[in-house]
Design a protein around this motif. Structure first.
Motif, PDB file in Angstrom:
ATOM      1  N   ASN A 292       0.808  -1.218   0.000  1.00  0.00           N
ATOM      2  CA  ASN A 292       0.000   0.000   0.000  1.00  0.00           C
ATOM      3  C   ASN A 292       0.841   1.269   0.000  1.00  0.00           C
ATOM      4  OD1 ASN A 292      -1.809  -2.041   2.049  1.00  0.00           O
ATOM      5  ND2 ASN A 292      -2.760  -1.269   0.187  1.00  0.00           N
ATOM      6  N   ARG A 293       1.950   1.204  -0.732  1.00  0.00           N
ATOM      7  CA  ARG A 293       2.817   2.370  -0.902  1.00  0.00           C
ATOM      8  C   ARG A 293       3.016   2.604  -2.398  1.00  0.00           C
ATOM      9  NH1 ARG A 293       4.636   4.640   4.149  1.00  0.00           N
ATOM     10  NH2 ARG A 293       6.726   4.978   3.316  1.00  0.00           N
ATOM     11  N   ILE A 294       3.356   3.838  -2.740  1.00  0.00           N
ATOM     12  CA  ILE A 294       3.731   4.169  -4.116  1.00  0.00           C
ATOM     13  C   ILE A 294       5.246   4.227  -4.174  1.00  0.00           C
ATOM     14  CG2 ILE A 294       3.586   5.854  -5.977  1.00  0.00           C
ATOM     15  CD1 ILE A 294       0.907   6.733  -4.901  1.00  0.00           C
ATOM     16  N   ASN A 295       5.817   3.359  -4.987  1.00  0.00           N
ATOM     17  CA  ASN A 295       7.269   3.253  -5.130  1.00  0.00           C
ATOM     18  C   ASN A 295       7.668   3.741  -6.512  1.00  0.00           C
ATOM     19  OD1 ASN A 295       7.915   1.226  -2.661  1.00  0.00           O
ATOM     20  ND2 ASN A 295       6.037   0.594  -3.685  1.00  0.00           N
ATOM     21  N   GLY A 296       8.638   4.637  -6.581  1.00  0.00           N
ATOM     22  CA  GLY A 296       9.108   5.142  -7.860  1.00  0.00           C
ATOM     23  C   GLY A 296      10.454   4.557  -8.238  1.00  0.00           C
ATOM     24  N   ILE A 297      10.677   4.399  -9.536  1.00  0.00           N
ATOM     25  CA  ILE A 297      11.992   4.029 -10.060  1.00  0.00           C
ATOM     26  C   ILE A 297      12.369   5.066 -11.099  1.00  0.00           C
ATOM     27  CG2 ILE A 297      13.343   2.322 -11.339  1.00  0.00           C
ATOM     28  CD1 ILE A 297      11.586   0.146 -10.191  1.00  0.00           C
ATOM     29  N   MET A 298      13.516   5.689 -10.930  1.00  0.00           N
ATOM     30  CA  MET A 298      13.948   6.695 -11.885  1.00  0.00           C
ATOM     31  C   MET A 298      15.417   6.488 -12.233  1.00  0.00           C
ATOM     32  SD  MET A 298      14.353  10.259  -9.744  1.00  0.00           S
ATOM     33  CE  MET A 298      15.913  10.645  -8.929  1.00  0.00           C
TER      34      MET A 298
ATOM     35  N   ILE B  20      18.188   4.131 -10.340  1.00  0.00           N
ATOM     36  CA  ILE B  20      19.010   3.119 -11.000  1.00  0.00           C
ATOM     37  C   ILE B  20      19.880   3.788 -12.043  1.00  0.00           C
ATOM     38  CG2 ILE B  20      18.957   1.091 -12.521  1.00  0.00           C
ATOM     39  CD1 ILE B  20      16.482   0.141 -11.107  1.00  0.00           C
ATOM     40  N   HIS B  21      21.159   3.468 -12.049  1.00  0.00           N
ATOM     41  CA  HIS B  21      22.093   3.978 -13.059  1.00  0.00           C
ATOM     42  C   HIS B  21      23.164   2.921 -13.271  1.00  0.00           C
ATOM     43  CE1 HIS B  21      23.731   6.735 -15.769  1.00  0.00           C
ATOM     44  NE2 HIS B  21      24.437   7.506 -14.970  1.00  0.00           N
ATOM     45  N   TRP B  22      23.573   2.769 -14.533  1.00  0.00           N
ATOM     46  CA  TRP B  22      24.554   1.743 -14.895  1.00  0.00           C
ATOM     47  C   TRP B  22      24.107   0.359 -14.422  1.00  0.00           C
ATOM     48  CZ3 TRP B  22      26.981   5.974 -12.038  1.00  0.00           C
ATOM     49  CH2 TRP B  22      27.458   6.988 -12.876  1.00  0.00           C
ATOM     50  N   GLY B  23      22.798   0.128 -14.393  1.00  0.00           N
ATOM     51  CA  GLY B  23      22.275  -1.165 -14.004  1.00  0.00           C
ATOM     52  C   GLY B  23      22.361  -1.478 -12.530  1.00  0.00           C
ATOM     53  N   GLN B  24      22.616  -0.444 -11.710  1.00  0.00           N
ATOM     54  CA  GLN B  24      22.740  -0.648 -10.276  1.00  0.00           C
ATOM     55  C   GLN B  24      21.874   0.357  -9.521  1.00  0.00           C
ATOM     56  OE1 GLN B  24      26.919  -0.820  -9.008  1.00  0.00           O
ATOM     57  NE2 GLN B  24      27.486  -1.025 -11.152  1.00  0.00           N
ATOM     58  N   VAL B  25      21.496  -0.007  -8.306  1.00  0.00           N
ATOM     59  CA  VAL B  25      20.819   0.937  -7.423  1.00  0.00           C
ATOM     60  C   VAL B  25      21.883   1.837  -6.806  1.00  0.00           C
ATOM     61  CG1 VAL B  25      19.457   1.199  -5.316  1.00  0.00           C
ATOM     62  CG2 VAL B  25      18.924  -0.646  -6.919  1.00  0.00           C
ATOM     63  N   ILE B  26      21.781   3.134  -7.120  1.00  0.00           N
ATOM     64  CA  ILE B  26      22.822   4.041  -6.612  1.00  0.00           C
ATOM     65  C   ILE B  26      22.288   4.999  -5.547  1.00  0.00           C
ATOM     66  CG2 ILE B  26      24.333   3.827  -8.629  1.00  0.00           C
ATOM     67  CD1 ILE B  26      22.177   6.895  -8.211  1.00  0.00           C
ATOM     68  N   ALA B  27      20.968   5.045  -5.372  1.00  0.00           N
ATOM     69  CA  ALA B  27      20.378   5.873  -4.311  1.00  0.00           C
ATOM     70  C   ALA B  27      18.949   5.400  -4.087  1.00  0.00           C
ATOM     71  CB  ALA B  27      20.402   7.351  -4.682  1.00  0.00           C
ATOM     72  N   GLU B  28      18.469   5.603  -2.864  1.00  0.00           N
ATOM     73  CA  GLU B  28      17.117   5.172  -2.535  1.00  0.00           C
ATOM     74  C   GLU B  28      16.651   5.937  -1.310  1.00  0.00           C
ATOM     75  OE1 GLU B  28      15.132   0.876  -2.931  1.00  0.00           O
ATOM     76  OE2 GLU B  28      16.500   1.010  -1.219  1.00  0.00           O
TER      77      GLU B  28
ATOM     78  N   GLY C 270      18.641   4.381 -20.627  1.00  0.00           N
ATOM     79  CA  GLY C 270      19.649   3.329 -20.709  1.00  0.00           C
ATOM     80  C   GLY C 270      20.165   2.855 -19.375  1.00  0.00           C
ATOM     81  N   ALA C 271      19.545   3.300 -18.274  1.00  0.00           N
ATOM     82  CA  ALA C 271      20.040   2.941 -16.946  1.00  0.00           C
ATOM     83  C   ALA C 271      19.686   1.517 -16.543  1.00  0.00           C
ATOM     84  CB  ALA C 271      19.493   3.917 -15.904  1.00  0.00           C
ATOM     85  N   GLY C 272      18.665   0.937 -17.196  1.00  0.00           N
ATOM     86  CA  GLY C 272      18.240  -0.417 -16.851  1.00  0.00           C
ATOM     87  C   GLY C 272      16.878  -0.471 -16.185  1.00  0.00           C
ATOM     88  N   LYS C 273      16.167   0.667 -16.140  1.00  0.00           N
ATOM     89  CA  LYS C 273      14.874   0.714 -15.435  1.00  0.00           C
ATOM     90  C   LYS C 273      13.846  -0.225 -16.053  1.00  0.00           C
ATOM     91  CE  LYS C 273      14.083   5.042 -16.244  1.00  0.00           C
ATOM     92  NZ  LYS C 273      15.182   5.235 -17.196  1.00  0.00           N
TER      93      LYS C 273
END
Length: 247
Positions: free
Chosen positions: A29-35, A218-226, A39-42
């Motif tokens: 029951n949360r809204i989760n964003g991916i940015m 996500i950048h370079w196919g990795q999680v770099i911040a959250e 070409g980052a892999g999202k």
């Protein structure tokens, strides 16, 4: 508690590593964003989580069950639905028929039953209720191709909702929309969050930061911040990157 988790997920295509050691958790029951930049892999991450691609390594756990590698239709039956950046509607079908065909009991019977569904009052009522929920009351008999672009975006979300998912993945829901239609989609997502978990890929950072409870970069196919939108606005990497000004 996390409804869906990814643990150390890897994906490559030939010699190209697209996802490397991705670990994520989406709470109920949360809204989760991916940015992230192009070409980052999202999108690949979305496709792995929803079964379109099988991860090369790692675990994807939904409600305690490892679903990594299951085909999309089996993942969908477990309560995972998604929309697409390119809309996936039956253009020659009426809006209510698009919703009806996505209802679980109708899918079980197959599209050959459409002629019987027009006289099925209970099924029609359920489809009409979903249309009303997404702001398309009164448009039941309009063919999908004749709806406005924003209405078509809402209808696609309605089609996903018809499957009664527990978690909904939205891929660029504001793509191609003007400011008014974007606001309507934001209101719709904020309303449906009461009943399910939502994960959104979105290039419109203002939209995402105004809506999400938590955002993963996500950048370079990795999680770099959250973190929360507020926390990411203070993140040093985000501030230094091209995403900083947008955030």
């Amino acid at each position: 508690m996390a409804l869906l988790e990814a643990h150390h997920v890897h994906k490559r295509f030939g010699d190209q590593v697209v996802l490397e050691n991705i670990t994520l958790a989406f709470e109920e029951n949360r809204i989760n964003g991916i940015m992230g930049p192009n070409g980052a892999g999202k999108t690949t991450c979305f496709n792995v989580l929803t079964g379109r691609y099988k991860p090369d390594r790692g675990r994807i756990v939904f409600d305690g069950e490892d679903i990594a590698g299951l085909p999309p239709h089996k993942i969908a039956r477990k309560g995972i639905a998604r929309s697409f950046q390119l809309m996936n509607l039956f253009d020659q079908y009426r809006a209510i028929e698009n919703i009806t065909l996505a209802l679980p009991e109708v899918r079980a019977r197959g599209m050959s039953m459409m002629h019987d569904l027009r006289t099925d009052g209970e099924t029609g009522d359920r489809a009409a209720a979903i249309l009303a929920r997404i702001g398309l009351a009164g448009k039941e008999n309009v063919e999908a191709k004749d709806l406005s672009y924003g209405e078509r975006r809402a209808l696609e979300i309605g089609v996903a909702l018809a499957a009664a998912p527990r978690i909904l993945f939205l891929d660029e829901p504001t793509a191609g929309l003007g400011s008014e239609a974007t606001g309507q989609i934001a209101d719709l997502i904020a309303e449906i969050r009461r009943d399910l978990t939502i994960v959104v890929i979105e290039h419109d950072m203002q939209f995402l930061f105004g809506l999400a409870d938590k955002i993963t970069v996500i950048h370079w196919g990795q999680v770099i911040a959250e973190g929360t939108p507020q926390a990411l606005q203070e993140d040093e990497w985000v501030k230094r990157s091209s995403l900083g000004g947008l955030a």
